[in-house]
Motif scaffolding. Structure first.
Motif, PDB file in Angstrom:
ATOM      1  N   ARG A  90       0.809  -1.214  -0.190  1.00 17.97           N
ATOM      2  CA  ARG A  90       0.018   0.102  -0.164  1.00 17.97           C
ATOM      3  C   ARG A  90       0.983   1.385   0.051  1.00 17.97           C
ATOM      4  NH1 ARG A  90      -1.903   0.002   4.977  1.00 17.97           N
ATOM      5  NH2 ARG A  90      -2.997   1.873   4.652  1.00 17.97           N
ATOM      6  N   ALA A  91       1.872   1.318   0.783  1.00 24.44           N
ATOM      7  CA  ALA A  91       2.726   2.248   0.849  1.00 24.44           C
ATOM      8  C   ALA A  91       3.352   2.576  -0.598  1.00 24.44           C
ATOM      9  CB  ALA A  91       3.927   2.036   2.144  1.00 24.44           C
ATOM     10  N   ARG A  92       3.787   1.770  -0.875  1.00 24.53           N
ATOM     11  CA  ARG A  92       4.509   1.571  -2.329  1.00 24.53           C
ATOM     12  C   ARG A  92       3.508   2.036  -3.628  1.00 24.53           C
ATOM     13  NH1 ARG A  92       6.920  -3.269  -0.838  1.00 24.53           N
ATOM     14  NH2 ARG A  92       5.528  -4.681  -1.790  1.00 24.53           N
ATOM     15  N   ALA A  93       2.439   1.790  -3.189  1.00 24.25           N
ATOM     16  CA  ALA A  93       1.531   2.139  -4.080  1.00 24.25           C
ATOM     17  C   ALA A  93       1.011   3.741  -4.070  1.00 24.25           C
ATOM     18  CB  ALA A  93      -0.092   1.651  -4.023  1.00 24.25           C
ATOM     19  N   VAL A  94       1.281   4.174  -2.886  1.00 18.08           N
ATOM     20  CA  VAL A  94       1.102   5.708  -2.681  1.00 18.08           C
ATOM     21  C   VAL A  94       2.188   6.535  -3.453  1.00 18.08           C
ATOM     22  CG1 VAL A  94       1.140   7.667  -0.955  1.00 18.08           C
ATOM     23  CG2 VAL A  94      -0.030   5.528  -0.513  1.00 18.08           C
ATOM     24  N   LEU A  95       3.338   6.086  -3.315  1.00 18.15           N
ATOM     25  CA  LEU A  95       4.434   6.628  -4.201  1.00 18.15           C
ATOM     26  C   LEU A  95       4.318   6.348  -5.499  1.00 18.15           C
ATOM     27  CD1 LEU A  95       7.301   5.150  -1.724  1.00 18.15           C
ATOM     28  CD2 LEU A  95       6.274   7.736  -1.719  1.00 18.15           C
ATOM     29  N   ASP A  96       3.745   5.253  -6.230  1.00 21.17           N
ATOM     30  CA  ASP A  96       3.509   5.176  -7.433  1.00 21.17           C
ATOM     31  C   ASP A  96       2.392   6.031  -7.850  1.00 21.17           C
ATOM     32  OD1 ASP A  96       5.390   2.987  -7.549  1.00 21.17           O
ATOM     33  OD2 ASP A  96       3.795   1.367  -7.362  1.00 21.17           O
ATOM     34  N   GLU A  97       1.405   6.426  -7.274  1.00 22.08           N
ATOM     35  CA  GLU A  97       0.469   7.029  -7.591  1.00 22.08           C
ATOM     36  C   GLU A  97       0.860   8.595  -7.424  1.00 22.08           C
ATOM     37  OE1 GLU A  97      -2.516   6.343  -4.605  1.00 22.08           O
ATOM     38  OE2 GLU A  97      -3.129   4.434  -5.234  1.00 22.08           O
ATOM     39  N   ARG A  98       1.926   8.883  -6.969  1.00 23.96           N
ATOM     40  CA  ARG A  98       2.343  10.277  -7.063  1.00 23.96           C
ATOM     41  C   ARG A  98       3.599  10.546  -7.897  1.00 23.96           C
ATOM     42  NH1 ARG A  98      -0.178  14.244  -6.008  1.00 23.96           N
ATOM     43  NH2 ARG A  98       1.202  15.514  -4.609  1.00 23.96           N
ATOM     44  N   GLY A  99       3.900   9.659  -8.490  1.00 26.05           N
ATOM     45  CA  GLY A  99       4.971   9.444  -9.502  1.00 26.05           C
ATOM     46  C   GLY A  99       6.278   9.675  -9.074  1.00 26.05           C
ATOM     47  N   ILE A 100       6.596   9.121  -7.668  1.00 25.32           N
ATOM     48  CA  ILE A 100       8.082   9.027  -7.208  1.00 25.32           C
ATOM     49  C   ILE A 100       8.617   8.010  -7.686  1.00 25.32           C
ATOM     50  CG2 ILE A 100       9.302   9.110  -5.169  1.00 25.32           C
ATOM     51  CD1 ILE A 100       7.491  11.486  -5.740  1.00 25.32           C
ATOM     52  N   PRO A 101       9.817   8.215  -8.600  1.00 26.85           N
ATOM     53  CA  PRO A 101      10.472   7.169  -9.519  1.00 26.85           C
ATOM     54  C   PRO A 101      11.298   6.236  -8.119  1.00 26.85           C
ATOM     55  CG  PRO A 101      11.499   9.024  -9.709  1.00 26.85           C
ATOM     56  CD  PRO A 101      10.098   9.376  -9.015  1.00 26.85           C
ATOM     57  N   ALA A 102      11.655   4.983  -8.589  1.00 27.40           N
ATOM     58  CA  ALA A 102      12.481   4.139  -7.546  1.00 27.40           C
ATOM     59  C   ALA A 102      13.938   4.803  -7.175  1.00 27.40           C
ATOM     60  CB  ALA A 102      12.627   2.994  -8.360  1.00 27.40           C
ATOM     61  N   ALA A 103      14.382   5.477  -8.180  1.00 25.73           N
ATOM     62  CA  ALA A 103      15.452   6.190  -7.911  1.00 25.73           C
ATOM     63  C   ALA A 103      15.588   7.206  -6.548  1.00 25.73           C
ATOM     64  CB  ALA A 103      16.285   6.917  -9.076  1.00 25.73           C
ATOM     65  N   ALA A 104      14.521   7.946  -6.861  1.00 28.83           N
ATOM     66  CA  ALA A 104      14.232   8.887  -5.721  1.00 28.83           C
ATOM     67  C   ALA A 104      14.038   8.162  -4.251  1.00 28.83           C
ATOM     68  CB  ALA A 104      12.810   9.692  -6.123  1.00 28.83           C
TER      69      ALA A 104
END
Length: 411
Positions: A32-46
């Protein structure tokens, strides 16, 4: 000898490692936490560069971990802001079920605090979107900027990278991954004077660096832009303001249209002064067909124009004249009058010819002698011979009375 600050810093470092481990877990909460970051467009490198993590649900996950692995006492957990004292006088985790964003000091040496973003934007009203660490021996939120401590930022600063000042930390990250920009954000507050001065110390001199504000495209964002103008110019910057599509913040724009779209918005930013000038003109916008409305509009914007570096005044005066169809001469005369009045009183205008942050308070005889000529020649030609104008006694802020006519317009 280990100091209290060293100990608190060590506990923050251990918390960062714990939260990052939790984000990487293959369970539903971490997903769920990773999905929040995905939804906000935060790339893996960030996520790596900014050391983003996750505080799992449960009352004592972190505190138990730090007690067990770092020997943390209740007093230390409370002093660090990582623990919270309950009514039963027990210590529990301050952050639970939140995406965790560590705040490093501007030199990237130590983690000094956390910003915890809630998982569900539809949460109850008393559950803040961002929960910050409390003030501690390591930090006070009105004195720090999120983003300067991320991996790779010092090298970008050394190369003269432009800086984007956004409202939220995820917006700052989005800006940092959209072209050459370094994104920073106030930590849950409107921009403060201390944060503007930190910007100057870390990235200055600001007159040599492009500073762009990228506030949300709403009324709150416009208000934040107006407040930021005085603070950033006082710190030496000539700031710009990015216009975002309605309903977008920087992270949303990057996610929706890609990093090139956000970079284009930042690249195309116009002077932040225009947001302030528009705000000053707004009360008079529908009264400019009357002489009284035009006079009051001039009185409202002239002090803003007169306070600018002299080489900026003509361009921003032209913006007001063209945007609001004002007569040039009354506005230019009002601006020159304020500049000359300041010079007569030995005021701040004496340093305007040098630009923001460069000997702004200089009052030596050479500058004072040159400034009136500089003030007059910064405008369209007739003003070089214009006598000092008198605008009359009407006050700056008092709204005019509309003429008593059936055709009077109302806001």
């Amino acid at each position: 000898m280990t100091t209290t600050q060293d100990r608190l810093s060590d506990l923050h470092g251990a918390a960062v490692r714990y939260y990052r481990q939790q984000l990487a877990k293959p369970d539903d909460d971490a997903a769920r936490a990773r999905a929040v970051l995905d939804e906000r467009g935060i790339p893996a490198a960030a996520r790596t560069a900014y050391e983003i993590g996750y505080a799992p649900p449960g009352w004592t996950n972190l505190t138990d971990h730090l007690r067990r692995t770092a020997g943390a006492t209740d007093a230390e957990l409370l002093d660090a802001g990582l623990g919270l004292l309950t009514q039963r006088q027990t210590v529990v985790d301050r952050f639970r079920d939140r995406v965790m964003l560590p705040v490093r000091d501007a030199g990237s040496r130590h983690v000094i605090a956390f910003l915890g973003r809630r998982m569900d934007d539809r949460a109850r009203p008393d559950d803040p979107k961002y929960l910050n660490s409390p003030d501690t021996a390591l930090w006070r939120k009105g004195e720090q900027l999120y983003g300067f401590g991320a991996r790779g930022v010092p090298a970008k600063l050394a190369k003269g990278a432009p800086i984007a000042v956004a409202e939220g930390p995820l917006d700052a990250i989005a800006a940092s991954y959209s072209g050459p920009y370094i994104g920073v954000a106030p930590c849950g507050t409107a921009l403060t004077a201390a944060q503007a001065q930190l910007l100057a110390r870390t990235a200055g001199p600001l007159e040599d660096r492009r500073i762009v504000t990228a506030w949300d495209a709403d009324a709150g964002g416009r208000d934040a832009a107006v407040r930021a103008y005085d603070l950033l110019t006082a710190a030496g910057a000539w700031p710009y303001n990015a216009t975002l599509p309605a309903g977008d913040d920087p992270a949303a724009l990057r996610q929706r249209l890609g990093p090139n779209a956000l970079q284009a918005a930042l690249d195309d930013a116009e002077p932040l002064a225009r947001v302030v000038l528009d705000a000053r003109m707004e009360p008079w916008r529908d009264r400019l067909q009357w002489a009284e409305g035009r006079v009051n509009a001039v009185r409202s914007v002239a002090p803003v124009l007169a306070a600018m570096p002299i080489h900026r005044v003509a361009g921003e005066s032209a913006y007001v004249i063209q945007t609001y169809s004002l007569d040039a001469q009354p506005l230019n005369e009002a601006v020159v009058e304020i500049i000359l009045r300041d010079l007569d009183s030995g005021g701040d205008a004496a340093g305007r010819a040098t630009g923001p942050g460069r000997e702004r308070h200089t009052t030596g005889p050479d500058v004072v002698a040159a400034a009136p000529a500089a003030a007059r020649t910064a405008f369209p030609t007739p003003l070089a011979q214009t006598p000092r104008p008198a605008l009359g006694p009407a006050s700056l802020g008092a709204p005019p009375r509309a003429p008593a006519t059936a055709h009077a317009r109302r806001r």
